[in-house]
Write an enzyme that holds these catalytic residues in place. Structure first.
Site, PDB file in Angstrom:
ATOM      1  N   ASP A 180      -6.489  -6.348   4.434  1.00 29.38           N
ATOM      2  CA  ASP A 180      -5.853  -5.033   4.409  1.00 29.38           C
ATOM      3  C   ASP A 180      -5.910  -4.410   5.797  1.00 29.38           C
ATOM      4  O   ASP A 180      -6.993  -4.187   6.329  1.00 29.38           O
ATOM      5  CB  ASP A 180      -6.617  -4.174   3.383  1.00 29.38           C
ATOM      6  CG  ASP A 180      -6.032  -2.796   3.183  1.00 29.38           C
ATOM      7  OD1 ASP A 180      -4.923  -2.533   3.665  1.00 29.38           O
ATOM      8  OD2 ASP A 180      -6.706  -1.981   2.521  1.00 29.38           O
ATOM      9  N   GLY A 181      -4.718  -4.143   6.342  1.00 31.47           N
ATOM     10  CA  GLY A 181      -4.640  -3.432   7.614  1.00 31.47           C
ATOM     11  C   GLY A 181      -3.907  -4.234   8.664  1.00 31.47           C
ATOM     12  O   GLY A 181      -4.347  -5.312   9.040  1.00 31.47           O
ATOM     13  N   GLY A 182      -2.747  -3.723   9.083  1.00 32.16           N
ATOM     14  CA  GLY A 182      -1.992  -4.389  10.146  1.00 32.16           C
ATOM     15  C   GLY A 182      -1.392  -5.724   9.733  1.00 32.16           C
ATOM     16  O   GLY A 182      -1.162  -6.597  10.580  1.00 32.16           O
ATOM     17  N   MET A 230      -9.027   8.102  -0.192  1.00 29.19           N
ATOM     18  CA  MET A 230      -9.836   8.473   0.987  1.00 29.19           C
ATOM     19  C   MET A 230     -10.382   9.880   0.809  1.00 29.19           C
ATOM     20  O   MET A 230      -9.639  10.780   0.416  1.00 29.19           O
ATOM     21  CB  MET A 230      -8.962   8.447   2.237  1.00 29.19           C
ATOM     22  CG  MET A 230      -8.263   7.137   2.480  1.00 29.19           C
ATOM     23  SD  MET A 230      -7.252   7.267   3.967  1.00 29.19           S
ATOM     24  CE  MET A 230      -6.484   5.650   3.960  1.00 29.19           C
ATOM     25  N   MET A 251     -11.508  -5.844   5.546  1.00 28.70           N
ATOM     26  CA  MET A 251     -10.676  -4.901   6.290  1.00 28.70           C
ATOM     27  C   MET A 251     -10.319  -5.509   7.641  1.00 28.70           C
ATOM     28  O   MET A 251     -11.203  -5.931   8.390  1.00 28.70           O
ATOM     29  CB  MET A 251     -11.423  -3.578   6.521  1.00 28.70           C
ATOM     30  CG  MET A 251     -11.577  -2.699   5.295  1.00 28.70           C
ATOM     31  SD  MET A 251     -10.049  -2.283   4.425  1.00 28.70           S
ATOM     32  CE  MET A 251      -9.075  -1.470   5.691  1.00 28.70           C
ATOM     33  N   HIS A 294      -1.163  -1.142  -4.171  1.00 25.53           N
ATOM     34  CA  HIS A 294      -2.521  -0.861  -3.704  1.00 25.53           C
ATOM     35  C   HIS A 294      -2.603   0.642  -3.438  1.00 25.53           C
ATOM     36  O   HIS A 294      -1.759   1.198  -2.741  1.00 25.53           O
ATOM     37  CB  HIS A 294      -2.710  -1.685  -2.424  1.00 25.53           C
ATOM     38  CG  HIS A 294      -3.983  -1.514  -1.686  1.00 25.53           C
ATOM     39  ND1 HIS A 294      -5.124  -2.241  -1.977  1.00 25.53           N
ATOM     40  CD2 HIS A 294      -4.306  -0.720  -0.626  1.00 25.53           C
ATOM     41  CE1 HIS A 294      -6.081  -1.916  -1.119  1.00 25.53           C
ATOM     42  NE2 HIS A 294      -5.621  -0.979  -0.292  1.00 25.53           N
ATOM     43  N   GLY A 312      -8.919   4.007   7.016  1.00 22.91           N
ATOM     44  CA  GLY A 312      -8.665   5.441   7.159  1.00 22.91           C
ATOM     45  C   GLY A 312      -7.214   5.786   7.425  1.00 22.91           C
ATOM     46  O   GLY A 312      -6.775   6.879   7.090  1.00 22.91           O
ATOM     47  N   PHE A 313      -6.484   4.857   8.016  1.00 27.39           N
ATOM     48  CA  PHE A 313      -5.105   5.162   8.398  1.00 27.39           C
ATOM     49  C   PHE A 313      -4.229   3.923   8.226  1.00 27.39           C
ATOM     50  O   PHE A 313      -4.697   2.798   8.434  1.00 27.39           O
ATOM     51  CB  PHE A 313      -5.038   5.613   9.870  1.00 27.39           C
ATOM     52  CG  PHE A 313      -5.908   6.807  10.137  1.00 27.39           C
ATOM     53  CD1 PHE A 313      -5.455   8.098   9.874  1.00 27.39           C
ATOM     54  CD2 PHE A 313      -7.205   6.646  10.605  1.00 27.39           C
ATOM     55  CE1 PHE A 313      -6.271   9.208  10.083  1.00 27.39           C
ATOM     56  CE2 PHE A 313      -8.033   7.744  10.821  1.00 27.39           C
ATOM     57  CZ  PHE A 313      -7.566   9.022  10.559  1.00 27.39           C
ATOM     58  N   GLY A 314      -2.965   4.164   7.892  1.00 29.97           N
ATOM     59  CA  GLY A 314      -1.990   3.076   7.871  1.00 29.97           C
ATOM     60  C   GLY A 314      -1.443   2.860   9.281  1.00 29.97           C
ATOM     61  O   GLY A 314      -1.691   3.642  10.194  1.00 29.97           O
ATOM     62  N   GLY A 315      -0.715   1.760   9.437  1.00 30.67           N
ATOM     63  CA  GLY A 315       0.019   1.521  10.676  1.00 30.67           C
ATOM     64  C   GLY A 315      -0.823   1.171  11.888  1.00 30.67           C
ATOM     65  O   GLY A 315      -0.375   1.305  13.028  1.00 30.67           O
ATOM     66  N   SER A 354       0.856  -1.189   0.000  1.00 26.61           N
ATOM     67  CA  SER A 354       0.000   0.000   0.000  1.00 26.61           C
ATOM     68  C   SER A 354       0.888   1.233   0.000  1.00 26.61           C
ATOM     69  O   SER A 354       1.654   1.456   0.946  1.00 26.61           O
ATOM     70  CB  SER A 354      -0.885   0.007   1.252  1.00 26.61           C
ATOM     71  OG  SER A 354      -1.380   1.314   1.441  1.00 26.61           O
ATOM     72  N   HIS A 379      -8.462   1.160  -4.012  1.00 28.92           N
ATOM     73  CA  HIS A 379      -9.343   0.870  -2.886  1.00 28.92           C
ATOM     74  C   HIS A 379     -10.067   2.168  -2.560  1.00 28.92           C
ATOM     75  O   HIS A 379      -9.487   3.079  -1.967  1.00 28.92           O
ATOM     76  CB  HIS A 379      -8.477   0.367  -1.716  1.00 28.92           C
ATOM     77  CG  HIS A 379      -9.231   0.139  -0.444  1.00 28.92           C
ATOM     78  ND1 HIS A 379      -8.600  -0.044   0.774  1.00 28.92           N
ATOM     79  CD2 HIS A 379     -10.558   0.041  -0.184  1.00 28.92           C
ATOM     80  CE1 HIS A 379      -9.508  -0.224   1.715  1.00 28.92           C
ATOM     81  NE2 HIS A 379     -10.703  -0.169   1.168  1.00 28.92           N
ATOM     82  N   ASP A 437      -4.787   3.654  -1.959  1.00 27.80           N
ATOM     83  CA  ASP A 437      -5.865   3.948  -1.012  1.00 27.80           C
ATOM     84  C   ASP A 437      -6.421   5.331  -1.263  1.00 27.80           C
ATOM     85  O   ASP A 437      -5.745   6.331  -1.018  1.00 27.80           O
ATOM     86  CB  ASP A 437      -5.325   3.872   0.424  1.00 27.80           C
ATOM     87  CG  ASP A 437      -5.083   2.449   0.864  1.00 27.80           C
ATOM     88  OD1 ASP A 437      -6.016   1.640   0.763  1.00 27.80           O
ATOM     89  OD2 ASP A 437      -3.958   2.157   1.314  1.00 27.80           O
ATOM     90  N   GLY A 485       1.221  -2.301   4.142  1.00 21.39           N
ATOM     91  CA  GLY A 485       1.724  -0.934   4.110  1.00 21.39           C
ATOM     92  C   GLY A 485       2.990  -0.784   4.927  1.00 21.39           C
ATOM     93  O   GLY A 485       4.107  -1.016   4.440  1.00 21.39           O
ATOM     94  N   MET A 536     -12.170   4.342  -0.620  1.00 19.82           N
ATOM     95  CA  MET A 536     -12.796   4.610   0.679  1.00 19.82           C
ATOM     96  C   MET A 536     -13.490   5.958   0.559  1.00 19.82           C
ATOM     97  O   MET A 536     -13.084   6.950   1.180  1.00 19.82           O
ATOM     98  CB  MET A 536     -11.730   4.605   1.779  1.00 19.82           C
ATOM     99  CG  MET A 536     -11.246   3.204   2.112  1.00 19.82           C
ATOM    100  SD  MET A 536      -9.706   3.203   3.035  1.00 19.82           S
ATOM    101  CE  MET A 536      -8.549   3.329   1.680  1.00 19.82           C
TER     102      MET A 536
HETATM  103  C1  DX5 Z   1      -6.264   1.573   5.597  1.00 20.94           C
HETATM  104  C2  DX5 Z   1      -5.805   1.257   4.201  1.00 20.94           C
HETATM  105  C3  DX5 Z   1      -4.695   0.309   4.148  1.00 20.94           C
HETATM  106  C4  DX5 Z   1      -3.435   0.739   4.812  1.00 20.94           C
HETATM  107  C5  DX5 Z   1      -2.689  -0.486   5.247  1.00 20.94           C
HETATM  108  O1  DX5 Z   1      -7.403   2.328   5.515  1.00 20.94           O
HETATM  109  O2  DX5 Z   1      -6.868   0.725   3.449  1.00 20.94           O
HETATM  110  O3  DX5 Z   1      -4.437  -0.096   2.802  1.00 20.94           O
HETATM  111  O4  DX5 Z   1      -2.626   1.531   3.992  1.00 20.94           O
HETATM  112  O5  DX5 Z   1      -1.567  -0.088   5.913  1.00 20.94           O
HETATM  113  P1  DX5 Z   1      -0.882  -0.966   7.058  1.00 20.94           P
HETATM  114  O6  DX5 Z   1      -0.410  -2.232   6.421  1.00 20.94           O
HETATM  115  O7  DX5 Z   1       0.231  -0.072   7.506  1.00 20.94           O
HETATM  116  O8  DX5 Z   1      -1.915  -1.211   8.114  1.00 20.94           O
HETATM  117 ZN    ZN Z   2      -6.450  -0.213   1.475  1.00 22.36          ZN
END
Ligand code: DX5
Ligand code: ZN
Length: 215
Positions: free
Chosen positions: A174-176, A36, A136, A32, A141-144, A7, A65, A34, A196, A67
């Site tokens: 997707d996510g974590g 938003m 999900m 990927h 909404g956020f990475g990490g 991502s 993706h 994202d 990500g 959002m």
């Molecule tokens: C969150 C995104 C993800 C995000 C994943 O809303 O859809 O794609 O970038 O990032 P990580 O892997 O850091 O959780």
């Molecule tokens: Zn995503």
């Protein structure tokens, strides 16, 4: 083989060309993206211009993706950027069937994403029409963010619905995602991992990607 898509939300955006080169260097074929809107999710990232820039850059395929609220309003613009997959959220449109079929008419693979609290059963009637479901594993909404373990049961439930309704369905998560959570997702039936922070922060992106692909 497990598909892995970094991502770019976690990439260094001022060095995006080098970051995309490193994805290719890690032996991966897709990224990927994202999108938003600050309404469906609290954050704003980027839009059509970013997808176009990635397409123009070169060899990498990408998925969008979305959002965003009412994705139907911007579908044609995103399709024109040339993604290999467009994913919309079940929660973001009142007319999911119409949106899914519009994407198919435009000859792009179609995915639907579910937030952590949205049951898999809400997709049962549309499942035969989909290429991908994106579960999900954090709130979008956020990475990490930290992986939400209760989403694992949704992956298994979806895989068992898909066995009769759509046996070739791709299940993306997707996510974590890291090696440990990625492994658990694969064990529960996922076959496409979005990564990500764990990818862009890894000491060897090539070794990290190889390990994920072989899960
Ligand atoms: C969150 C995104 C993800 C995000 C994943 O809303 O859809 O794609 O970038 O990032 P990580 O892997 O850091 O959780
Ligand atoms: Zn995503």
């Amino acid at each position: 083989m497990i598909r892995v898509s970094p991502s770019i939300l976690a990439a260094d955006i001022l060095r995006l060309g080098e970051e995309l080169d490193s994805v290719i260097g890690a032996g991966l074929l897709n990224v990927h993206v994202d999108i938003m809107d600050g309404r469906f999710v609290p954050n704003i990232s980027y839009g059509v211009a970013m997808a176009n820039a990635i397409r123009r850059y070169g060899q990498l395929r990408f998925d969008c993706h979305l959002m965003i609220e009412e994705p139907e309003r911007q579908l044609a613009d995103f399709v024109a950027t040339g993604p290999e997959l467009i994913t919309v959220h079940q929660e973001a449109t009142r007319h999911l069937h119409r949106v899914v079929h519009r994407i198919k008419e435009l000859n792009v693979r179609v995915g639907v994403s579910l937030n952590p609290a949205t049951p898999v059963s809400t997709l049962k009637d549309i499942l035969p029409d989909l290429d991908t479901v994106l579960i999900m594993t954090v709130n979008p909404g956020f990475g990490g963010q930290k992986f939400i373990a209760s989403t694992l049961n949704k992956i298994s439930e979806l895989r068992s619905f898909a066995a009769s309704l759509n046996p070739t369905l791709e299940i993306q998560v997707d996510g974590g995602i890291d090696i440990s959570t990625g492994r658990q997702c694969v064990e529960h039936g996922a076959n496409h991992l979005v990564v990500g922070a764990a990818f862009f922060n890894s000491t060897s992106r090539h070794a990290f990607a190889a390990e994920l692909k072989s899960l």
